[in-house]
Scaffold this motif. Structure first.
Motif, short mmCIF file in Angstrom:
data_model
loop_
_atom_site.label_atom_id
_atom_site.label_comp_id
_atom_site.label_asym_id
_atom_site.label_seq_id
_atom_site.Cartn_x
_atom_site.Cartn_y
_atom_site.Cartn_z
N ALA A 160 14.82 -3.55 4.46
CA ALA A 160 14.71 -3.01 2.84
C ALA A 160 15.26 -3.47 1.84
CB ALA A 160 15.01 -1.66 3.08
N ASP A 199 15.49 0.41 6.70
CA ASP A 199 15.22 1.92 7.24
C ASP A 199 15.16 2.12 8.73
OD1 ASP A 199 12.95 1.35 4.40
OD2 ASP A 199 14.52 2.96 4.40
N LEU A 214 19.25 3.28 6.21
CA LEU A 214 19.05 4.32 5.23
C LEU A 214 18.23 5.48 6.03
CD1 LEU A 214 17.35 1.32 2.88
CD2 LEU A 214 19.63 2.69 2.52
N ARG A 251 6.07 13.42 3.66
CA ARG A 251 7.41 12.82 4.33
C ARG A 251 7.81 13.97 5.26
NH1 ARG A 251 10.69 8.50 0.82
NH2 ARG A 251 11.13 7.87 2.82
N LYS A 294 19.59 11.27 2.27
CA LYS A 294 18.75 11.12 1.22
C LYS A 294 17.73 12.24 1.53
CE LYS A 294 15.50 7.94 3.91
NZ LYS A 294 15.23 6.64 4.10
N HIS A 295 17.09 12.36 0.34
CA HIS A 295 16.93 11.76 -1.13
C HIS A 295 17.51 12.93 -1.80
CE1 HIS A 295 13.61 9.96 1.33
NE2 HIS A 295 13.88 9.06 0.83
N ARG A 354 5.63 11.27 -7.39
CA ARG A 354 7.29 11.59 -7.15
C ARG A 354 8.04 10.93 -8.30
NH1 ARG A 354 8.36 8.11 -1.68
NH2 ARG A 354 7.72 5.98 -2.48
N MET A 414 21.84 8.68 -1.15
CA MET A 414 20.68 8.01 -1.78
C MET A 414 19.78 9.11 -2.73
SD MET A 414 17.05 6.44 -0.66
CE MET A 414 17.48 5.18 0.44
N TYR A 472 13.76 9.92 -6.17
CA TYR A 472 13.12 9.37 -7.58
C TYR A 472 12.78 10.40 -8.32
CZ TYR A 472 11.34 5.30 -4.74
OH TYR A 472 11.27 3.99 -3.97
N ASP A 494 17.18 5.09 -5.01
CA ASP A 494 15.97 4.82 -4.16
C ASP A 494 15.41 3.57 -4.72
OD1 ASP A 494 13.54 7.02 -2.59
OD2 ASP A 494 13.81 4.99 -2.21
N TRP A 495 14.30 3.03 -3.92
CA TRP A 495 13.88 1.54 -4.35
C TRP A 495 12.98 1.72 -5.73
CZ3 TRP A 495 17.40 1.77 -0.96
CH2 TRP A 495 17.76 0.49 -0.16
N SER A 497 7.92 3.89 4.61
CA SER A 497 8.97 3.07 4.74
C SER A 497 9.70 3.27 6.21
CB SER A 497 9.91 3.22 3.61
OG SER A 497 10.34 4.58 3.68
N GLU A 525 4.57 8.79 3.70
CA GLU A 525 5.28 8.69 2.54
C GLU A 525 4.15 8.30 1.17
OE1 GLU A 525 8.12 5.68 2.48
OE2 GLU A 525 8.67 5.73 0.21
C1 GLC Z 1 11.41 4.17 -0.14
C2 GLC Z 1 11.84 5.41 0.36
C3 GLC Z 1 13.21 5.42 0.87
C4 GLC Z 1 13.41 4.05 1.73
C5 GLC Z 1 13.44 3.21 0.45
C6 GLC Z 1 13.59 1.38 1.07
O1 GLC Z 1 10.58 4.11 -1.13
O2 GLC Z 1 11.67 6.29 -0.65
O3 GLC Z 1 13.36 6.43 1.90
O4 GLC Z 1 14.92 4.18 2.13
O5 GLC Z 1 12.42 3.01 -0.35
O6 GLC Z 1 12.64 1.27 1.73
#
Ligand code: GLC
Length: 687
Positions: free
Chosen positions: A35, A53, A107, A121, A154-155, A165, A198, A201, A233-234, A359, A437
């Motif tokens: 990730a 992840d 993660l 999710r 998370k989250h 989101r 974490m 969003y 988050d990413w 993810s 997701e």
């Molecule tokens: C995703 C997810 C998060 C994950 C991250 C890295 O969008 O929201 O749960 O750990 O990005 O992949």
């Protein structure tokens, strides 16, 4: 450290893959990727952070051709086991596999409450209750970090829906938030000290979670004294000012550059530092928190470890599936008779079992049995596949019922399936949904005509059992016409075996629902989800008006009878609860005896509930214990309630009002067997 070294720790980037085709020069050639990656400081012995992840296993989203890992069942199945020790074992297993690949951050720790049964999710989360979620997440985090791998929670926070989101504002009464989603995080963090948290969003009460000083500075780091670091988050860092709100690290920085026109903690944060808008103390605090967690978990002290025992990890996946399967209804068709004529219908049961997408999707040993593209709008559409793990319920049933005549029908045509049903003594219909997701499923129906299929088959043969392999509750218009209903969730890489063992009676089902199954969406706080189906990027606001009354608490408050209640689950044996004794004072302590009154061994999960509070209705799970008993065996159980579950949170303080607190021991939130009342004195406390 130099300032360059300090700032390098604050930005996590993604590797080059199908999802992100651009190579980032901050990642050294040959780095094992998943990730994310954060450069370390080699001259000071500070390792780079290599992040993978997630809660269900070590993912491989296109970075390591052929690499596979143990694919655990959905977190809902883990929570349905109500078995904290199993959660710790699952954390240890995925951490060993992460470490063997060089990943020192998992993660994992998905702990958002399952407030909405449409949330794609939910399979990655645990339950609708903060105590169950907090305890189960804590044990997984402890298991992960015991292996020298940093875990996350998370989250953070209130990421309970997926629709748009990035543009969702989740609105909730702040005190109610402390008694629900935040309490789940608080319990997990105080028990397990995850190295990182974490942020979500979405916005919470108007401010992005990553820019939310109330959530990060006041609650997480202030009230709770959290000493780890807050990562985004990413693509979830809308600006450098997040650093002032308490965010310590920007992750998925390339997505921020795309979404918000620039990386947040790169040049812009540096410029803010140089002109004094970012105080040096804050920069040092950001860096210290990251280093503190590295050293607390020991990722800088790694010694070579033996290769992961994949057979043992498969056994853990099997145990979670076995203990997470919930027998919802059984009018006698289960367990199956050895020499029956059995029709197995639908759900790709001849090929394997479904898993959730996004993810957290894990490629199992040997690879998927099938990956059937589903597709859909936006980024989530690219990730939306029916992943079938190679554990065929049909094959496993044939192994366990060698004297039965077992025939398979694909379930694509009710007319065809009815013919198979008529030829059989018993019919097992497998029903699936593809959830994951980025998507909220608009309703709770089974797709692809599966409801009509089940109705037709049940009309043709009343000895029909339905096995659900879904990531959420579903409506069941056929419920009264089928004999048995089994919820197997996404059962993981050994799920076919576990399902077959339960159907054949080799395993006595012991799962209990970690979330309520409503009759329909009309029973839920939000029958209509705001902006559902709106174009990508549409801002929306969800008022979580139910506040802390999530799930079973909502049904108790509104006086509704759900289809299947939180904590519900049947067994092939029977249990009784006797001799309840309770004491009060600071909190509630309840003791009672559980007896296996049937003729076979089994496990039960007696639950202790608060059923009211002085002057107001209030339903709270106060405790639970999974008890394994031989026929006739009895066990005395004592549960001590966390005082926060007896209290209301009111402007910075937990308050217990004096008076009578009725409690009950139950086999679910509605099936209460023994009751008592305790007197509690007035109390006010901070944590
Ligand atoms: C995703 C997810 C998060 C994950 C991250 C890295 O969008 O929201 O749960 O750990 O990005 O992949």
């Amino acid at each position: 450290m130099t300032d360059d070294e300090r700032f390098a720790l604050l930005v996590g980037v993604m590797g080059k893959s199908e999802l992100w085709p651009l190579r980032d020069e901050r990642i050294p050639e040959g780095t094992p990727m998943s990730a994310g990656y954060v450069p370390g400081v080699p001259r000071l012995g500070v390792p780079a952070l290599k992040m993978s992840d997630a809660s269900l296993g070590v993912t491989n989203p296109g970075f390591r051709p052929g690499d596979t890992a143990t694919a655990l069942p959905a977190s809902l199945a883990l929570a349905a086991s109500f078995n904290p020790a199993l959660s710790r074992a699952s954390g240890q297993a995925i951490a060993r596999e992460a470490r063997s690949r060089g990943f020192n951050v998992l993660l994992a720790g998905g702990i958002n409450l399952a407030r909405d049964p449409r949330n794609g999710r939910n399979f990655e989360y645990l339950s609708e209750d903060p105590l169950l979620s907090g305890i189960m997440a804590a044990e997984s985090i402890i298991g992960i970090q015991q292996e020298g791998v940093i875990s996350t929670a998370k989250h953070y926070c209130l990421n309970c829906n997926e629709t748009n989101r990035h543009w969702l504002d989740a609105v909730i009464d702040p005190d109610a938030h402390r008694e629900s989603d935040l309490l789940a995080f608080e319990i997990a963090i105080e028990r397990a000290q995850p190295g990182a948290v974490m942020t979500a969003y979405n916005k919470v009460n108007g401010d992005y979670a990553a820019a939310n000083t109330v959530l990060i500075n006041d609650v997480l780091k202030g009230a709770w004294g959290y000493r780890g670091w807050a990562m985004s988050d990413w693509g979830g860092t809308p600006g450098w000012e997040c650093a002032l709100a308490g965010l310590d690290q920007e992750c998925g920085a390339q997505i921020d550059a795309l979404l918000w026109q620039s990386e947040a903690f790169g040049d812009r944060l540096r410029a803010a530092y140089l002109d004094g808008r970012l105080p040096k103390e804050r920069l040092s605090d950001m860096v210290r928190r990251i280093l503190r967690s590295m050293f607390a978990v020991g990722i800088d002290q790694w010694e070579p470890v033996s290769a992961p025992d994949m057979a043992a990890h498969n056994e853990i996946a099997l145990q979670i599936a076995r203990q997470g399967i919930v027998l919802l209804q059984n009018r006698g068709v289960l367990p199956l008779k050895a020499a029956a004529r059995i029709a197995v219908i639908g759900g790709y049961a001849q090929r394997g079992v479904p898993a959730g997408c996004g993810s957290s999707a894990v490629v199992p040993p040997g690879g998927y049995a099938e990956v059937i593209p589903i597709g859909g709008p936006g980024l989530a559409g690219g990730l939306r596949n029916l992943h079938l793990l190679p554990s065929s319920p049909l094959d496993e049933m044939r192994k366990r019922l060698p004297h039965a005549q077992i025939e398979f029908d694909p379930g694509i045509s009710p007319a065809e399936a009815v013919l198979a049903a008529r030829r059989a003594d018993v019919v097992i219909v497998f029903a699936i949904r593809v959830e994951g997701e980025g998507v909220d499923i608009p309703d709770l129906s089974l797709p692809w005509g599966q409801d009509a299929l089940i109705a037709a088959v049940a009309a043709a043969n009343p000895n029909t059992a339905v096995v659900l392999e879904t990531g959420n509750p579903v409506v069941m218009p056929w419920r009264d016409s089928v004999n048995a209903i089994v919820q197997a969730w996404y059962p993981g890489q050994a799920g076919g075996q576990a399902i077959a063992e339960v159907l054949a009676g080799e395993v006595n089902p012991s799962g209990r629902l970690p979330l309520t199954f409503p009759v329909d969406l009309g029973q839920t706080p939000r029958p209509q989800l705001p902006e559902l189906g709106a174009p990508w990027g549409t801002p929306s606001t969800i008022h979580y008006c139910e506040g802390a009354e999530v799930g079973y608490r909502w049904y108790a408050r509104t006086g509704q009878a759900p289809m299947f209640a939180f904590g519900h689950g049947l067994s092939y044996t029977g249990f009784e609860y006797r001799e309840l004794a309770v004491t009060g004072e600071d909190t509630v302590i309840a003791s009672f005896t559980v007896v296996n009154t049937g003729d076979r061994a089994g496990a039960d999960v007696p639950q202790l509930y608060l059923t009211a509070a002085p002057g107001e209705p209030r339903s709270r799970l106060l405790g639970f214990e999974r008890v394994e008993l031989e026929p006739g065996q009895a066990r005395r159980v004592t549960l001590r309630a966390d005082p926060r579950l007896l209290a209301r949170y009111d402007a910075g303080c937990w308050r217990i009002e004096p008076g009578g607190y009725p409690v009950a021991v139950g086999a679910s939130a509605v099936d209460l067997k023994l009751a008592a009342e305790v007197e509690l004195a007035r109390r006010a406390f901070r944590r």
